[in-house]
Design a protein around this motif. Structure first.
Motif, PDB file in Angstrom:
ATOM      1  N   THR A  57       0.822  -1.207   0.000  1.00 31.16           N
ATOM      2  CA  THR A  57       0.000   0.000   0.000  1.00 31.16           C
ATOM      3  C   THR A  57       0.859   1.262   0.000  1.00 31.16           C
ATOM      4  O   THR A  57       0.622   2.170  -0.787  1.00 31.16           O
ATOM      5  CB  THR A  57      -0.928   0.017   1.236  1.00 31.16           C
ATOM      6  OG1 THR A  57      -1.718  -1.162   1.220  1.00 31.16           O
ATOM      7  CG2 THR A  57      -1.824   1.233   1.242  1.00 31.16           C
ATOM      8  N   THR A  58       1.861   1.306   0.879  1.00 30.84           N
ATOM      9  CA  THR A  58       2.655   2.529   1.038  1.00 30.84           C
ATOM     10  C   THR A  58       4.073   2.416   0.490  1.00 30.84           C
ATOM     11  O   THR A  58       4.730   3.430   0.278  1.00 30.84           O
ATOM     12  CB  THR A  58       2.771   2.904   2.524  1.00 30.84           C
ATOM     13  OG1 THR A  58       3.511   1.875   3.201  1.00 30.84           O
ATOM     14  CG2 THR A  58       1.408   3.095   3.160  1.00 30.84           C
ATOM     15  N   GLY A  59       4.563   1.183   0.319  1.00 30.97           N
ATOM     16  CA  GLY A  59       5.949   0.980  -0.084  1.00 30.97           C
ATOM     17  C   GLY A  59       6.919   1.014   1.085  1.00 30.97           C
ATOM     18  O   GLY A  59       8.115   0.826   0.915  1.00 30.97           O
ATOM     19  N   GLY A  64       7.968  -0.695  13.392  1.00 28.82           N
ATOM     20  CA  GLY A  64       7.143   0.351  12.807  1.00 28.82           C
ATOM     21  C   GLY A  64       7.523   0.499  11.349  1.00 28.82           C
ATOM     22  O   GLY A  64       8.489  -0.093  10.875  1.00 28.82           O
ATOM     23  N   TRP A  65       6.769   1.275  10.619  1.00 26.10           N
ATOM     24  CA  TRP A  65       6.984   1.435   9.178  1.00 26.10           C
ATOM     25  C   TRP A  65       7.952   2.571   8.917  1.00 26.10           C
ATOM     26  O   TRP A  65       7.816   3.661   9.472  1.00 26.10           O
ATOM     27  CB  TRP A  65       5.658   1.703   8.485  1.00 26.10           C
ATOM     28  CG  TRP A  65       4.718   0.556   8.570  1.00 26.10           C
ATOM     29  CD1 TRP A  65       3.630   0.445   9.401  1.00 26.10           C
ATOM     30  CD2 TRP A  65       4.778  -0.664   7.831  1.00 26.10           C
ATOM     31  NE1 TRP A  65       3.014  -0.763   9.209  1.00 26.10           N
ATOM     32  CE2 TRP A  65       3.697  -1.472   8.251  1.00 26.10           C
ATOM     33  CE3 TRP A  65       5.630  -1.165   6.858  1.00 26.10           C
ATOM     34  CZ2 TRP A  65       3.462  -2.739   7.717  1.00 26.10           C
ATOM     35  CZ3 TRP A  65       5.393  -2.434   6.329  1.00 26.10           C
ATOM     36  CH2 TRP A  65       4.317  -3.200   6.756  1.00 26.10           C
ATOM     37  N   GLU A  70      -1.547  -4.605   9.414  1.00 29.68           N
ATOM     38  CA  GLU A  70      -2.992  -4.572   9.212  1.00 29.68           C
ATOM     39  C   GLU A  70      -3.271  -5.144   7.824  1.00 29.68           C
ATOM     40  O   GLU A  70      -2.424  -5.032   6.925  1.00 29.68           O
ATOM     41  CB  GLU A  70      -3.512  -3.137   9.305  1.00 29.68           C
ATOM     42  CG  GLU A  70      -3.295  -2.482  10.662  1.00 29.68           C
ATOM     43  CD  GLU A  70      -4.054  -3.178  11.778  1.00 29.68           C
ATOM     44  OE1 GLU A  70      -5.155  -3.702  11.515  1.00 29.68           O
ATOM     45  OE2 GLU A  70      -3.550  -3.195  12.911  1.00 29.68           O
ATOM     46  N   PRO A  71      -4.464  -5.705   7.615  1.00 25.83           N
ATOM     47  CA  PRO A  71      -4.780  -6.257   6.288  1.00 25.83           C
ATOM     48  C   PRO A  71      -4.611  -5.245   5.153  1.00 25.83           C
ATOM     49  O   PRO A  71      -4.162  -5.594   4.061  1.00 25.83           O
ATOM     50  CB  PRO A  71      -6.230  -6.705   6.415  1.00 25.83           C
ATOM     51  CG  PRO A  71      -6.411  -6.976   7.870  1.00 25.83           C
ATOM     52  CD  PRO A  71      -5.534  -5.962   8.577  1.00 25.83           C
ATOM     53  N   ASP A  72      -4.937  -3.970   5.416  1.00 26.87           N
ATOM     54  CA  ASP A  72      -4.826  -2.980   4.348  1.00 26.87           C
ATOM     55  C   ASP A  72      -3.383  -2.553   4.066  1.00 26.87           C
ATOM     56  O   ASP A  72      -3.123  -1.776   3.155  1.00 26.87           O
ATOM     57  CB  ASP A  72      -5.716  -1.769   4.612  1.00 26.87           C
ATOM     58  CG  ASP A  72      -5.371  -1.020   5.887  1.00 26.87           C
ATOM     59  OD1 ASP A  72      -4.647  -1.567   6.748  1.00 26.87           O
ATOM     60  OD2 ASP A  72      -5.838   0.125   6.025  1.00 26.87           O
ATOM     61  N   ASP A  73      -2.409  -3.072   4.837  1.00 23.08           N
ATOM     62  CA  ASP A  73      -0.993  -2.857   4.517  1.00 23.08           C
ATOM     63  C   ASP A  73      -0.577  -3.705   3.319  1.00 23.08           C
ATOM     64  O   ASP A  73       0.397  -3.383   2.641  1.00 23.08           O
ATOM     65  CB  ASP A  73      -0.086  -3.248   5.695  1.00 23.08           C
ATOM     66  CG  ASP A  73      -0.184  -2.279   6.847  1.00 23.08           C
ATOM     67  OD1 ASP A  73      -0.302  -1.060   6.614  1.00 23.08           O
ATOM     68  OD2 ASP A  73      -0.132  -2.755   8.011  1.00 23.08           O
TER      69      ASP A  73
END
Length: 73
Positions: free
Chosen positions: A9-11, A24-25, A52-55
């Protein structure tokens, strides 16, 4: 095997914080160096505990990059 966990999602990469060691990201691959995991079971546990699933987490095998079995574009 050297694995990193990356969010599709975010890379960003999942890595321990320099402050308290909690995962952490982080956006930078340079910062993610402390997040290298050496076995698949530990990587899966980190995904289960911290993503999280949306990650849409994906495991990146650093030893596979740049080889004949590299990931498809």
């Amino acid at each position: 095997m050297r694995l990193l966990i990356q969010s599709k999602t975010t890379g960003h990469f999942l890595a321990p914080s320099l402050d308290d060691g909690q995962p952490g990201w982080v956006a930078s691959l340079k910062e993610a160096g402390g997040g290298v995991v050496f076995d698949i079971e530990s990587a899966h546990q980190l995904v289960e505990d911290w993503c999280e699933p949306d990650d849409f987490p994906q495991l990146i095998d650093l030893d596979r990059l740049g080889t004949a079995s590299d990931y498809l574009p």
